[in-house]
Design a protein around this motif. Structure first.
Motif, mmCIF file in Angstrom:
data_model
loop_
_atom_site.group_PDB
_atom_site.id
_atom_site.type_symbol
_atom_site.label_atom_id
_atom_site.label_comp_id
_atom_site.label_asym_id
_atom_site.label_seq_id
_atom_site.Cartn_x
_atom_site.Cartn_y
_atom_site.Cartn_z
ATOM 1 N N PRO A 157 0.732 -1.310 -0.113
ATOM 2 C CA PRO A 157 -0.011 0.093 -0.106
ATOM 3 C C PRO A 157 0.810 1.411 0.058
ATOM 4 N N VAL A 158 0.392 2.111 -0.572
ATOM 5 C CA VAL A 158 1.274 3.544 -0.802
ATOM 6 C C VAL A 158 1.072 4.317 0.681
ATOM 7 N N ARG A 159 2.064 5.110 0.791
ATOM 8 C CA ARG A 159 2.097 5.828 2.069
ATOM 9 C C ARG A 159 0.657 6.396 2.287
ATOM 10 N N PRO A 160 0.059 6.407 3.768
ATOM 11 C CA PRO A 160 -1.200 6.959 3.848
ATOM 12 C C PRO A 160 -1.242 8.521 3.477
ATOM 13 N N GLU A 161 -2.558 9.021 3.082
ATOM 14 C CA GLU A 161 -2.850 10.245 2.783
ATOM 15 C C GLU A 161 -2.229 10.515 1.428
ATOM 16 N N THR A 162 -2.055 9.573 0.556
ATOM 17 C CA THR A 162 -1.780 9.778 -0.803
ATOM 18 C C THR A 162 -2.888 10.193 -1.633
ATOM 19 N N ALA A 163 -3.053 11.317 -2.345
ATOM 20 C CA ALA A 163 -4.122 11.813 -2.919
ATOM 21 C C ALA A 163 -4.423 11.048 -4.281
ATOM 22 N N VAL A 164 -5.440 10.899 -4.393
ATOM 23 C CA VAL A 164 -6.224 10.696 -5.591
ATOM 24 C C VAL A 164 -7.437 11.460 -6.122
ATOM 25 N N TYR A 165 -7.389 11.834 -7.432
ATOM 26 C CA TYR A 165 -8.386 12.848 -7.777
ATOM 27 C C TYR A 165 -9.348 12.068 -8.826
ATOM 28 N N PHE A 166 -10.691 12.296 -8.817
ATOM 29 C CA PHE A 166 -11.665 11.941 -9.591
ATOM 30 C C PHE A 166 -12.253 12.954 -10.747
ATOM 31 N N THR A 167 -12.486 12.149 -11.846
ATOM 32 C CA THR A 167 -13.733 12.875 -12.793
ATOM 33 C C THR A 167 -14.574 12.071 -13.271
ATOM 34 N N THR A 168 -15.743 12.482 -13.719
ATOM 35 C CA THR A 168 -16.768 11.618 -14.164
ATOM 36 C C THR A 168 -17.449 12.337 -15.690
ATOM 37 N N THR A 169 -17.883 11.379 -16.363
ATOM 38 C CA THR A 169 -18.778 11.860 -17.572
ATOM 39 C C THR A 169 -20.324 12.035 -17.471
ATOM 40 N N GLY A 195 -23.200 12.418 -14.260
ATOM 41 C CA GLY A 195 -23.430 12.773 -12.708
ATOM 42 C C GLY A 195 -22.433 13.557 -12.122
ATOM 43 N N ILE A 196 -22.291 13.593 -10.773
ATOM 44 C CA ILE A 196 -21.131 14.354 -10.058
ATOM 45 C C ILE A 196 -20.478 13.518 -9.278
ATOM 46 N N ILE A 197 -19.257 13.788 -9.186
ATOM 47 C CA ILE A 197 -18.498 12.975 -8.158
ATOM 48 C C ILE A 197 -17.538 13.950 -7.247
ATOM 49 N N GLN A 198 -17.261 13.222 -6.259
ATOM 50 C CA GLN A 198 -16.158 14.147 -5.081
ATOM 51 C C GLN A 198 -14.931 14.175 -5.976
ATOM 52 N N GLY A 199 -14.286 15.085 -5.758
ATOM 53 C CA GLY A 199 -13.032 15.375 -6.367
ATOM 54 C C GLY A 199 -11.949 14.643 -6.066
ATOM 55 N N SER A 200 -11.772 14.352 -4.897
ATOM 56 C CA SER A 200 -10.472 13.537 -4.377
ATOM 57 C C SER A 200 -10.908 12.929 -2.896
ATOM 58 N N THR A 201 -9.946 12.013 -2.737
ATOM 59 C CA THR A 201 -9.812 11.254 -1.421
ATOM 60 C C THR A 201 -8.303 11.030 -1.010
ATOM 61 N N LEU A 202 -8.154 10.700 0.114
ATOM 62 C CA LEU A 202 -6.967 10.377 0.481
ATOM 63 C C LEU A 202 -6.627 9.073 1.016
ATOM 64 N N THR A 203 -5.828 8.449 0.541
ATOM 65 C CA THR A 203 -5.639 6.813 0.986
ATOM 66 C C THR A 203 -5.349 6.583 2.464
ATOM 67 N N ASN A 204 -5.832 5.446 3.018
ATOM 68 C CA ASN A 204 -5.748 5.139 4.353
ATOM 69 C C ASN A 204 -4.297 4.093 4.407
#
Length: 197
Positions: A41-53, A55-64
């Protein structure tokens, strides 16, 4: 854990098919799984960003600590139209940065299903004496896609001295396959003295 690696980066929806094409405000969770080049697993709180074609999606999350993070996809405008798969299919993209400071992206497809449509062929019933008649039926949405997981389909055949076999009771899985829109059943005359019409 290290930095994200393309070969150890993936995303998946909790529901591959949810009924959000015509109903807005429904939610589907999208989960990112992010590992480093050693498959840790990557180091905690690695950012991942999202888009969708669609509906609507939350823009990002941080890994646990397990390299996972999730966002919520919400059914809303725009209703998705995929260039190959057609109406109802949305592309969800997730991006992060690898050890070379390069942007890496993975995609998944989510099906937004719509209003149920039902049709049966043939529309006339003419079972010969001591014979049978086969029927095909379609159950899907207005875009030709399968309905959402857990949808139940029941066929009730009423009449004297008859029985039916085939797809009389169906519960749909979480699928995007059009094979789950076409079904069939057969009506049998079990009394040789009567003809059912």
């Amino acid at each position: 854990g290290g930095l994200p690696d393309y070969d150890h980066f993936s995303i998946s929806p909790v529901q591959f098919n949810f009924p959000g094409y015509n109903i807005f405000g429904l939610e589907d969770e999208i989960i990112a799984f992010v590992g480093d080049k050693y498959a840790n697993p990557v180091r905690p709180e690695t950012a991942v960003y999202f888009t969708t074609t669609g509906g609507i999606i939350q823009g990002s999350t941080l890994t646990n600590e397990m390299g996972q993070g999730s966002v919520t996809l919400i059914s809303a405008e725009p209703q998705p139209i995929h260039p190959t798969l057609g109406a109802g299919f949305a592309t969800i993209s997730a991006s992060t940065v690898d050890e070379n400071s390069q942007l890496i992206t993975k995609e998944t497809i989510v099906l937004f299903t719509g209003v149920a449509q039902v049709s049966v062929t043939p529309t006339n019933i003419d079972v010969p004496n001591n014979g049978s008649q086969q029927f095909g039926y379609y159950v899907g949405d207005q875009n030709g896609n399968p309905l959402a997981a857990g949808t139940t389909i029941s066929v009730l055949v009423e009449g004297e001295s008859i029985e039916a076999q085939g797809d009389l009771s169906v519960t749909l899985p979480d699928t995007q396959s059009p094979a789950w829109t076409s079904f069939s059943f057969v009506i049998y005359d079990i009394d040789t003295t009567n003809v059912v019409k």
